[in-house]
Scaffold this motif. Sequence first.
Motif, short mmCIF file in Angstrom:
data_model
loop_
_atom_site.label_atom_id
_atom_site.label_comp_id
_atom_site.label_asym_id
_atom_site.label_seq_id
_atom_site.Cartn_x
_atom_site.Cartn_y
_atom_site.Cartn_z
N TRP A 34 -8.36 -18.75 7.20
CA TRP A 34 -9.76 -18.73 6.80
C TRP A 34 -10.41 -20.02 7.27
O TRP A 34 -9.75 -21.06 7.39
N SER A 35 -11.70 -19.99 7.45
CA SER A 35 -12.45 -21.22 7.73
C SER A 35 -12.75 -21.89 6.38
O SER A 35 -12.67 -21.26 5.31
N GLU A 36 -13.11 -23.15 6.45
CA GLU A 36 -13.48 -23.85 5.22
C GLU A 36 -14.68 -23.18 4.56
O GLU A 36 -14.75 -23.06 3.33
N GLY A 37 -15.62 -22.72 5.36
CA GLY A 37 -16.78 -22.02 4.82
C GLY A 37 -16.41 -20.76 4.08
O GLY A 37 -16.98 -20.46 3.02
N MET A 38 -15.46 -20.00 4.63
CA MET A 38 -15.00 -18.78 3.96
C MET A 38 -14.39 -19.11 2.61
O MET A 38 -14.65 -18.42 1.62
N LEU A 39 -13.56 -20.17 2.57
CA LEU A 39 -12.93 -20.56 1.31
C LEU A 39 -13.98 -20.98 0.29
O LEU A 39 -13.93 -20.56 -0.87
N ARG A 40 -14.93 -21.78 0.72
CA ARG A 40 -16.00 -22.21 -0.20
C ARG A 40 -16.78 -21.02 -0.74
O ARG A 40 -17.07 -20.95 -1.94
N ASP A 41 -17.11 -20.08 0.13
CA ASP A 41 -17.83 -18.88 -0.31
C ASP A 41 -17.01 -18.08 -1.31
O ASP A 41 -17.53 -17.58 -2.31
N GLU A 42 -15.72 -17.95 -1.04
CA GLU A 42 -14.84 -17.20 -1.94
C GLU A 42 -14.77 -17.87 -3.32
O GLU A 42 -14.84 -17.19 -4.34
N MET A 43 -14.61 -19.17 -3.33
CA MET A 43 -14.47 -19.90 -4.61
C MET A 43 -15.69 -19.75 -5.50
O MET A 43 -15.57 -19.75 -6.72
N THR A 44 -16.86 -19.64 -4.90
CA THR A 44 -18.09 -19.63 -5.68
C THR A 44 -18.67 -18.23 -5.87
O THR A 44 -19.67 -18.09 -6.56
N GLY A 45 -18.05 -17.23 -5.28
CA GLY A 45 -18.57 -15.87 -5.41
C GLY A 45 -18.42 -15.31 -6.80
O GLY A 45 -17.58 -15.75 -7.59
N ASP A 46 -19.26 -14.33 -7.12
CA ASP A 46 -19.19 -13.67 -8.41
C ASP A 46 -17.82 -13.01 -8.59
O ASP A 46 -17.26 -12.44 -7.66
N GLY A 47 -17.28 -13.10 -9.80
CA GLY A 47 -16.03 -12.42 -10.13
C GLY A 47 -14.80 -13.04 -9.50
O GLY A 47 -13.76 -12.40 -9.43
N ARG A 48 -14.89 -14.27 -9.05
CA ARG A 48 -13.75 -14.92 -8.39
C ARG A 48 -12.96 -15.80 -9.36
O ARG A 48 -13.52 -16.36 -10.30
N HIS A 49 -11.68 -15.93 -9.07
CA HIS A 49 -10.79 -16.80 -9.86
C HIS A 49 -9.78 -17.39 -8.87
O HIS A 49 -8.94 -16.66 -8.34
N TYR A 50 -9.90 -18.68 -8.61
CA TYR A 50 -9.02 -19.36 -7.66
C TYR A 50 -8.24 -20.45 -8.38
O TYR A 50 -8.80 -21.20 -9.18
N VAL A 51 -6.94 -20.50 -8.09
CA VAL A 51 -6.06 -21.48 -8.72
C VAL A 51 -5.20 -22.16 -7.66
O VAL A 51 -5.00 -21.62 -6.57
N VAL A 52 -4.72 -23.35 -8.02
CA VAL A 52 -3.76 -24.05 -7.18
C VAL A 52 -2.52 -24.33 -8.00
O VAL A 52 -2.57 -24.44 -9.23
N ALA A 53 -1.40 -24.43 -7.29
CA ALA A 53 -0.14 -24.87 -7.88
C ALA A 53 0.10 -26.28 -7.40
O ALA A 53 0.04 -26.55 -6.19
N GLU A 54 0.33 -27.17 -8.34
CA GLU A 54 0.54 -28.58 -8.03
C GLU A 54 1.96 -28.98 -8.37
O GLU A 54 2.47 -28.63 -9.43
N SER A 55 2.58 -29.73 -7.48
CA SER A 55 3.87 -30.34 -7.78
C SER A 55 3.60 -31.64 -8.52
O SER A 55 2.94 -32.53 -8.00
N VAL A 56 4.09 -31.72 -9.74
CA VAL A 56 3.88 -32.93 -10.53
C VAL A 56 4.57 -34.12 -9.87
O VAL A 56 3.99 -35.19 -9.73
N ALA A 57 5.80 -33.91 -9.38
CA ALA A 57 6.56 -35.00 -8.77
C ALA A 57 5.93 -35.49 -7.47
O ALA A 57 5.89 -36.69 -7.21
N GLU A 58 5.42 -34.56 -6.67
CA GLU A 58 4.86 -34.92 -5.37
C GLU A 58 3.37 -35.24 -5.46
O GLU A 58 2.81 -35.84 -4.52
N GLY A 59 2.72 -34.81 -6.52
CA GLY A 59 1.30 -35.06 -6.69
C GLY A 59 0.44 -34.38 -5.64
O GLY A 59 -0.59 -34.92 -5.23
N ARG A 60 0.88 -33.21 -5.19
CA ARG A 60 0.10 -32.50 -4.18
C ARG A 60 0.13 -31.01 -4.44
O ARG A 60 0.98 -30.50 -5.16
N ILE A 61 -0.80 -30.33 -3.80
CA ILE A 61 -0.91 -28.87 -3.92
C ILE A 61 0.17 -28.22 -3.06
O ILE A 61 0.33 -28.56 -1.89
N ILE A 62 0.90 -27.28 -3.68
CA ILE A 62 1.98 -26.60 -2.97
C ILE A 62 1.74 -25.08 -2.89
O ILE A 62 2.55 -24.36 -2.33
N GLY A 63 0.62 -24.63 -3.43
CA GLY A 63 0.29 -23.22 -3.35
C GLY A 63 -1.10 -22.98 -3.89
O GLY A 63 -1.68 -23.83 -4.57
#
Length: 163
Positions: A34-63
């Motif tokens: 996806w392009s960054e624009g597509m992701l931004r549009d998806e995150m803010t669209g009606d009826g959307r729910h976006y989540v990230v998985a974070e590694s506590v040990a690594e302090g970064r997004i892993i999913g």
Amino acid sequence: MAGLTTGHRLRSMTEADIAEVMRLERALFPGDAWSEGMLRDEMTGDGRHYVVAESVAEGRIIGYAGLRAVPPEGDVQTIAVDAAHWGGGVGTALLTELLAEAHRRGVTDVFLEVRSDNPRAQRLYRRFGFTELGVRRGYYKDADAIVMRRSAPAGDAGEEKTR
């Protein structure tokens, strides 16, 4: 929000996560990212729910994962896990969260497309009760998509079925 395996947590995706999510998107889906624009549009669209998985040990997004809900139907828009964390339950946790949110929003039928050459993802979806409906030829640049659906029984919050 549903927890993950020890050392990981799920949280809502925010604007601050976009750069890191896009890094994963491009690494995991080089031909169909996806392009960054597509992701931004998806995150803010009606009826959307976006989540990230974070590694506590690594302090970064892993999913990350996203749902589009228009009751009584919903769609898994995307789900991805850093290859270094495959097999660690991250994908299971992300999908559990999406299905639980779908249930909270009154969705009874969840659809998705999965690459025909991705048996790992197909197995995950089947464990959650998704069944194949058909094939979309040429959906991805280099692969077909298998269309799948999961119909939730009354009272089901989206948990994985055990055998």
